[in-house]
Design a protein around this motif. Sequence first.
Motif, PDB file in Angstrom:
ATOM      1  N   PHE A  87       0.838  -1.202   0.000  1.00  0.00           N
ATOM      2  CA  PHE A  87       0.000   0.000   0.000  1.00  0.00           C
ATOM      3  C   PHE A  87       0.873   1.252   0.000  1.00  0.00           C
ATOM      4  CE2 PHE A  87      -2.032   3.461   2.301  1.00  0.00           C
ATOM      5  CZ  PHE A  87      -3.234   3.586   1.626  1.00  0.00           C
ATOM      6  N   SER A 103       2.454   1.904  -3.284  1.00  0.00           N
ATOM      7  CA  SER A 103       1.477   2.449  -4.234  1.00  0.00           C
ATOM      8  C   SER A 103       1.236   3.930  -3.979  1.00  0.00           C
ATOM      9  CB  SER A 103       0.156   1.678  -4.128  1.00  0.00           C
ATOM     10  OG  SER A 103       0.312   0.346  -4.533  1.00  0.00           O
ATOM     11  N   ARG A 136      -5.727   8.749  -1.747  1.00  0.00           N
ATOM     12  CA  ARG A 136      -6.503   7.529  -1.539  1.00  0.00           C
ATOM     13  C   ARG A 136      -7.439   7.256  -2.721  1.00  0.00           C
ATOM     14  NH1 ARG A 136      -6.923   4.874   3.502  1.00  0.00           N
ATOM     15  NH2 ARG A 136      -5.050   5.349   4.692  1.00  0.00           N
ATOM     16  N   VAL A 137      -8.049   8.306  -3.244  1.00  0.00           N
ATOM     17  CA  VAL A 137      -8.975   8.134  -4.366  1.00  0.00           C
ATOM     18  C   VAL A 137      -8.237   7.639  -5.609  1.00  0.00           C
ATOM     19  CG1 VAL A 137     -10.453   9.375  -5.999  1.00  0.00           C
ATOM     20  CG2 VAL A 137     -10.692   9.782  -3.543  1.00  0.00           C
ATOM     21  N   HIS A 166      -5.346   6.136  -5.678  1.00  0.00           N
ATOM     22  CA  HIS A 166      -4.845   4.789  -5.386  1.00  0.00           C
ATOM     23  C   HIS A 166      -5.933   3.746  -5.590  1.00  0.00           C
ATOM     24  CE1 HIS A 166      -4.477   1.421  -2.460  1.00  0.00           C
ATOM     25  NE2 HIS A 166      -3.279   1.343  -2.972  1.00  0.00           N
ATOM     26  N   ALA A 167      -7.159   4.047  -5.140  1.00  0.00           N
ATOM     27  CA  ALA A 167      -8.257   3.077  -5.216  1.00  0.00           C
ATOM     28  C   ALA A 167      -8.733   2.844  -6.640  1.00  0.00           C
ATOM     29  CB  ALA A 167      -9.425   3.549  -4.352  1.00  0.00           C
ATOM     30  N   THR A 168      -8.552   3.840  -7.502  1.00  0.00           N
ATOM     31  CA  THR A 168      -9.096   3.754  -8.862  1.00  0.00           C
ATOM     32  C   THR A 168      -8.029   3.626  -9.947  1.00  0.00           C
ATOM     33  OG1 THR A 168      -9.073   6.171  -9.082  1.00  0.00           O
ATOM     34  CG2 THR A 168     -11.078   5.151  -8.191  1.00  0.00           C
ATOM     35  N   GLY A 180     -16.666  -1.805   2.272  1.00  0.00           N
ATOM     36  CA  GLY A 180     -15.329  -1.265   2.063  1.00  0.00           C
ATOM     37  C   GLY A 180     -14.757  -0.516   3.247  1.00  0.00           C
ATOM     38  N   ALA A 222     -16.278   2.648  -4.744  1.00  0.00           N
ATOM     39  CA  ALA A 222     -14.863   2.559  -4.366  1.00  0.00           C
ATOM     40  C   ALA A 222     -14.287   3.939  -4.063  1.00  0.00           C
ATOM     41  CB  ALA A 222     -14.064   1.890  -5.481  1.00  0.00           C
ATOM     42  N   VAL A 223     -14.731   4.938  -4.810  1.00  0.00           N
ATOM     43  CA  VAL A 223     -14.262   6.306  -4.580  1.00  0.00           C
ATOM     44  C   VAL A 223     -14.783   6.817  -3.236  1.00  0.00           C
ATOM     45  CG1 VAL A 223     -14.313   8.678  -5.430  1.00  0.00           C
ATOM     46  CG2 VAL A 223     -14.127   6.778  -7.041  1.00  0.00           C
ATOM     47  N   ALA A 227     -12.869   5.222  -0.460  1.00  0.00           N
ATOM     48  CA  ALA A 227     -11.515   5.775  -0.364  1.00  0.00           C
ATOM     49  C   ALA A 227     -11.522   7.122   0.350  1.00  0.00           C
ATOM     50  CB  ALA A 227     -10.912   5.923  -1.760  1.00  0.00           C
ATOM     51  N   ASN A 230     -12.240   6.430   4.126  1.00  0.00           N
ATOM     52  CA  ASN A 230     -11.097   5.792   4.786  1.00  0.00           C
ATOM     53  C   ASN A 230      -9.948   6.774   4.982  1.00  0.00           C
ATOM     54  OD1 ASN A 230     -12.278   3.307   5.182  1.00  0.00           O
ATOM     55  ND2 ASN A 230     -11.517   2.435   3.268  1.00  0.00           N
TER      56      ASN A 230
END
Length: 352
Positions: A146, A149, A174-175, A177-179, A218, A330-331, A334, A337
Amino acid sequence: MDKVGLVLVGHGSKLPYNKENLEKLADILQKKSRFKTVKVSFLVRDRPKIPEAIESIAKQGIKKIVLIPTFIAHGVHTEQEIPEILGLKREESILKAQGVEIIYGEPLGADERIAEIIEEKALRALGQEGNEANRIGSLTTSNKMFNTSISIVRQILSDTLEKVPKTHATIVERVVHATANPELAKLLFISEKAVEAGVNAIKSGSNVIVDVKMVKAGIDETRLKEFGGRILTYIDDERAIELARHESITRAAAAMRLAVNEGADGSIIIIGNSPTAAFELANLVKQGLTKPALIIATPVGFIGAANSKDAVSNLSIPFIIVKGPRGGSAVAVAIFNALLSIAEGGNGTLEL
């Protein structure tokens, strides 16, 4: 309910743990600010007793007090002993004495939320029985991946990240990274004081209301519970299903209406999937029916998604959105989180 007091009724024990945990629950409820004051009381051994707790609240000028027995089911304590202490007849639920209204509630019952806690405890116990060294090694490897990334994301977005506040940068990272989509950094819009509002809500133990179960899945609810908050979703609630059928609206919109009816003030509301949920929430806020601490809205699609997020951005409530048709659960996850990490004192990376 700033003029209502709450009394939690426990059994009592010669050991301190029962009282300590009930007092912790009372503190969590007090921080939610739904009740003017929250007190504990006990049937045996521990103090205060029920009459003492009631008297303590009544002295504050509070005229309505709710008593909740913190037992799983009805029994001798809830059906006989507590009603006798309150002076209640079996068929009565409300007693007025000395100008104070006493409302006697139900025990906890077979609630799905309790089942989730039991499941979590059981899974945690199973994990402790396994190979702890392997578990820690697996977590360390995952954290390294993580963090690597995130380092790559920071290199790609170096120019963008230099122009935004550090807390905003954590969310952007984070956004992306998640997408794996750096373009979203340009579409992410964080309103003034949105991060502060979200972090404060998390720290105060506010609940998080989500539009779909995918968003709930999530979020690490164990971390959220450390602050006293829970994740709530009403999409599969029978009341929402019936409301949607009766009003000819989507289940997502009905679920949002139900969430507001249940009490959404001060909560964080996350809409990761449904434009109709965002439209419904915006209308409810405009009508003055709810005032959440923060709205995270990232519905995705070509029909209604962009307009629904525009509706949220026109509210006076702090918000975080992704402009246009892009977004998704997912966004939304993120973004939240990232806020959770900030609330925990993190900087977006994970400890190794």
